[in-house]
Design a protein around this motif. Structure first.
Motif, PDB file in Angstrom:
ATOM      1  N   PRO A   1     131.673  72.230  52.593  1.00 17.25           N
ATOM      2  CA  PRO A   1     130.864  72.499  51.395  1.00 17.25           C
ATOM      3  C   PRO A   1     129.509  71.810  51.474  1.00 17.25           C
ATOM      4  N   ALA A   2     128.606  72.252  50.626  1.00 20.66           N
ATOM      5  CA  ALA A   2     127.262  71.685  50.611  1.00 20.66           C
ATOM      6  C   ALA A   2     127.290  70.184  50.343  1.00 20.66           C
ATOM      7  N   SER A   3     128.199  69.745  49.499  1.00 20.31           N
ATOM      8  CA  SER A   3     128.278  68.318  49.176  1.00 20.31           C
ATOM      9  C   SER A   3     128.669  67.493  50.390  1.00 20.31           C
ATOM     10  N   ALA A   4     129.520  68.038  51.264  1.00 21.85           N
ATOM     11  CA  ALA A   4     129.942  67.290  52.452  1.00 21.85           C
ATOM     12  C   ALA A   4     128.775  67.078  53.402  1.00 21.85           C
ATOM     13  N   LEU A   5     127.915  68.092  53.548  1.00 20.61           N
ATOM     14  CA  LEU A   5     126.741  67.940  54.408  1.00 20.61           C
ATOM     15  C   LEU A   5     125.810  66.862  53.848  1.00 20.61           C
ATOM     16  N   LEU A   6     125.627  66.860  52.533  1.00 18.65           N
ATOM     17  CA  LEU A   6     124.775  65.859  51.895  1.00 18.65           C
ATOM     18  C   LEU A   6     125.349  64.454  52.088  1.00 18.65           C
ATOM     19  N   HIS A   7     126.632  64.291  51.804  1.00 22.66           N
ATOM     20  CA  HIS A   7     127.244  62.967  51.928  1.00 22.66           C
ATOM     21  C   HIS A   7     127.243  62.496  53.380  1.00 22.66           C
ATOM     22  N   ASP A   8     127.489  63.419  54.302  1.00 24.39           N
ATOM     23  CA  ASP A   8     127.495  63.064  55.721  1.00 24.39           C
ATOM     24  C   ASP A   8     126.132  62.531  56.145  1.00 24.39           C
ATOM     25  N   ARG A   9     125.077  63.206  55.693  1.00 23.77           N
ATOM     26  CA  ARG A   9     123.722  62.771  56.053  1.00 23.77           C
ATOM     27  C   ARG A   9     123.410  61.410  55.461  1.00 23.77           C
ATOM     28  N   LEU A  10     123.786  61.204  54.201  1.00 24.53           N
ATOM     29  CA  LEU A  10     123.526  59.930  53.546  1.00 24.53           C
ATOM     30  C   LEU A  10     124.281  58.783  54.209  1.00 24.53           C
ATOM     31  N   ILE A  11     125.555  58.991  54.488  1.00 30.83           N
ATOM     32  CA  ILE A  11     126.357  57.909  55.049  1.00 30.83           C
ATOM     33  C   ILE A  11     125.967  57.631  56.494  1.00 30.83           C
ATOM     34  N   PHE A  12     125.532  58.667  57.237  1.00 32.00           N
ATOM     35  CA  PHE A  12     125.010  58.402  58.577  1.00 32.00           C
ATOM     36  C   PHE A  12     123.827  57.446  58.487  1.00 32.00           C
ATOM     37  N   GLU A  13     122.906  57.741  57.589  1.00 28.87           N
ATOM     38  CA  GLU A  13     121.717  56.890  57.464  1.00 28.87           C
ATOM     39  C   GLU A  13     122.100  55.493  57.020  1.00 28.87           C
ATOM     40  N   ALA A  14     123.090  55.403  56.131  1.00 24.41           N
ATOM     41  CA  ALA A  14     123.544  54.092  55.688  1.00 24.41           C
ATOM     42  C   ALA A  14     124.122  53.296  56.860  1.00 24.41           C
ATOM     43  N   ARG A  15     124.954  53.945  57.671  1.00 30.70           N
ATOM     44  CA  ARG A  15     125.530  53.245  58.824  1.00 30.70           C
ATOM     45  C   ARG A  15     124.440  52.827  59.815  1.00 30.70           C
ATOM     46  N   ARG A  16     123.455  53.709  60.002  1.00 38.19           N
ATOM     47  CA  ARG A  16     122.368  53.372  60.921  1.00 38.19           C
ATOM     48  C   ARG A  16     121.610  52.144  60.440  1.00 38.19           C
ATOM     49  N   LEU A  17     121.284  52.112  59.151  1.00 40.31           N
ATOM     50  CA  LEU A  17     120.542  50.975  58.611  1.00 40.31           C
ATOM     51  C   LEU A  17     121.371  49.692  58.635  1.00 40.31           C
ATOM     52  N   LEU A  18     122.661  49.814  58.361  1.00 43.76           N
ATOM     53  CA  LEU A  18     123.524  48.642  58.412  1.00 43.76           C
ATOM     54  C   LEU A  18     123.664  48.113  59.836  1.00 43.76           C
TER      55      LEU A  18
ATOM     56  N   ARG B   1     131.214  52.346  46.831  1.00 43.01           N
ATOM     57  CA  ARG B   1     132.386  53.228  46.678  1.00 43.01           C
ATOM     58  C   ARG B   1     132.253  54.460  47.556  1.00 43.01           C
ATOM     59  N   ALA B   2     131.068  55.077  47.561  1.00 43.34           N
ATOM     60  CA  ALA B   2     130.860  56.278  48.367  1.00 43.34           C
ATOM     61  C   ALA B   2     130.996  55.959  49.852  1.00 43.34           C
ATOM     62  N   PHE B   3     130.447  54.838  50.276  1.00 41.20           N
ATOM     63  CA  PHE B   3     130.512  54.446  51.683  1.00 41.20           C
ATOM     64  C   PHE B   3     131.953  54.171  52.098  1.00 41.20           C
ATOM     65  N   GLN B   4     132.666  53.417  51.272  1.00 42.33           N
ATOM     66  CA  GLN B   4     134.047  53.073  51.617  1.00 42.33           C
ATOM     67  C   GLN B   4     134.938  54.308  51.636  1.00 42.33           C
ATOM     68  N   HIS B   5     134.687  55.254  50.755  1.00 45.45           N
ATOM     69  CA  HIS B   5     135.477  56.479  50.714  1.00 45.45           C
ATOM     70  C   HIS B   5     135.341  57.261  52.020  1.00 45.45           C
ATOM     71  N   GLN B   6     134.141  57.293  52.585  1.00 49.19           N
ATOM     72  CA  GLN B   6     133.921  58.094  53.795  1.00 49.19           C
ATOM     73  C   GLN B   6     134.207  57.316  55.075  1.00 49.19           C
ATOM     74  N   VAL B   7     133.909  56.031  55.090  1.00 53.08           N
ATOM     75  CA  VAL B   7     134.016  55.246  56.323  1.00 53.08           C
ATOM     76  C   VAL B   7     135.341  54.488  56.417  1.00 53.08           C
ATOM     77  N   GLY B   8     135.917  54.173  55.262  1.00 57.24           N
ATOM     78  CA  GLY B   8     137.174  53.442  55.273  1.00 57.24           C
ATOM     79  C   GLY B   8     137.013  51.941  55.186  1.00 57.24           C
ATOM     80  N   LYS B   9     135.779  51.466  55.057  1.00 54.97           N
ATOM     81  CA  LYS B   9     135.524  50.038  54.877  1.00 54.97           C
ATOM     82  C   LYS B   9     134.233  49.881  54.093  1.00 54.97           C
ATOM     83  N   SER B  10     134.034  48.725  53.515  1.00 56.06           N
ATOM     84  CA  SER B  10     132.838  48.488  52.715  1.00 56.06           C
ATOM     85  C   SER B  10     131.618  48.360  53.619  1.00 56.06           C
ATOM     86  N   PRO B  11     130.406  48.526  53.052  1.00 53.96           N
ATOM     87  CA  PRO B  11     129.196  48.326  53.863  1.00 53.96           C
ATOM     88  C   PRO B  11     129.150  46.962  54.532  1.00 53.96           C
TER      89      PRO B  11
END
Length: 272
Positions: free
Chosen positions: A214-231, A255-265
């Motif tokens: 779904p469109a939301s999954a593409l959005l969340h995937d892009r956001l969390i990728f960038e979050a992981r990169r910055l972290l 919460r959003a990060f932990q839901h997708q990655v399985g651990k906190s930032p």
């Protein structure tokens, strides 16, 4: 600089062309290649062994050995890379003077001699890049120009795509292009759909048809990728990262990060 206004993620730390073994792209974690993201320079993926799926501009296809996939700068993509996948990624550099295609292309190379031509050209580029001989940089650029010619000829040989994108696939391509530019804005799927002149339901239906997500999954995937990169690559505090990515609060980001990655930032950063 306001991080929300950066047009694409800064994957590339150099403006120079380079060759990278595809398994090395995932050396810091498979998320580095599997999550949706874009490079700030054109890239060619040449798979020599293995198979998987690749999503480019919101369209998912399978790839196998002897597939060459050209991805222009700024085009969102991600691909599976298992332990049996091998090949070379060619990064053309941000100021590349070689004539390159404007659109993505997925070439399935069936003639052995055509694959050999590409392998010989890549080997020549690789040798010149590490050579200490005079004018090695110009020689590498010359071979890169031959790679551009190889691409142009193979695209022409393939002819018009027998499965040209229909209206739904074109919409998804427009969505991923807009998403790459605006994912830091804090907009949700409804706002993206409105910008594209469609309903969220229609946008999600088209995304599901084009890439099975779904469109939301593409959005969340892009956001969390960038979050992981910055972290992984910066020492920015978690609250600053959350704000730069348009999250309304650090708690919501966590919460959003932990839901997708399985651990906190914070836990993710410690593992790096």
């Amino acid at each position: 600089m306001d991080r929300r206004n950066q047009s694409m993620d800064d994957q590339s730390q150099t403006s120079q062309m380079r060759l990278v073994a595809i398994p090395r792209l995932a050396a810091g974690g498979r998320w580095r290649v599997e999550a949706m993201r874009a490079y700030s320079e054109a890239c060619l993926l040449w798979f020599t062994k293995g198979q998987g799926r690749i999503t480019v501009a919101g369209l998912t296809r399978g790839y196998t050995a002897h597939n060459a996939i050209f991805i222009p700068a700024g085009v969102m993509h991600g691909f599976e890379v298992g332990p049996q996948v091998f090949g070379t990624a060619v990064f053309f550099g941000r100021d590349c003077a070689v004539t390159l295609p404007k659109e993505p292309h997925h070439l399935r190379i069936r003639e052995t001699f055509v694959a050999q031509e590409l392998n010989v050209t890549l080997d020549a580029i690789g040798r010149e890049l590490v050579s200490e001989s005079p004018a090695n940089d110009r020689a590498a650029q010359a071979h890169l120009g031959l790679l551009g010619v190889w691409l142009e000829r193979q695209i022409a040989k393939a002819g018009p795509d027998a499965q040209r994108p229909d209206a739904s696939k074109r919409l998804v391509a427009r969505y991923t292009a807009l998403l790459e530019k605006e994912f830091r804005s804090g907009m949700g799927v409804a706002e993206f759909a409105a910008r594209l002149g469609v309903t969220p339901t229609h946008l999600t239906r088209c995304c599901n048809q084009a890439c099975g997500r779904p469109a939301s999954a593409l959005l969340h995937d892009r956001l969390i990728f960038e979050a992981r990169r910055l972290l992984s690559e910066t020492d920015l505090p978690v609250n600053i990262i959350a704000d730069s990515l348009g999250f309304t609060s650090p708690a919501y980001f966590t919460r959003a990060f932990q839901h997708q990655v399985g651990k906190s930032p914070t836990a993710f950063r410690r593992t790096k």
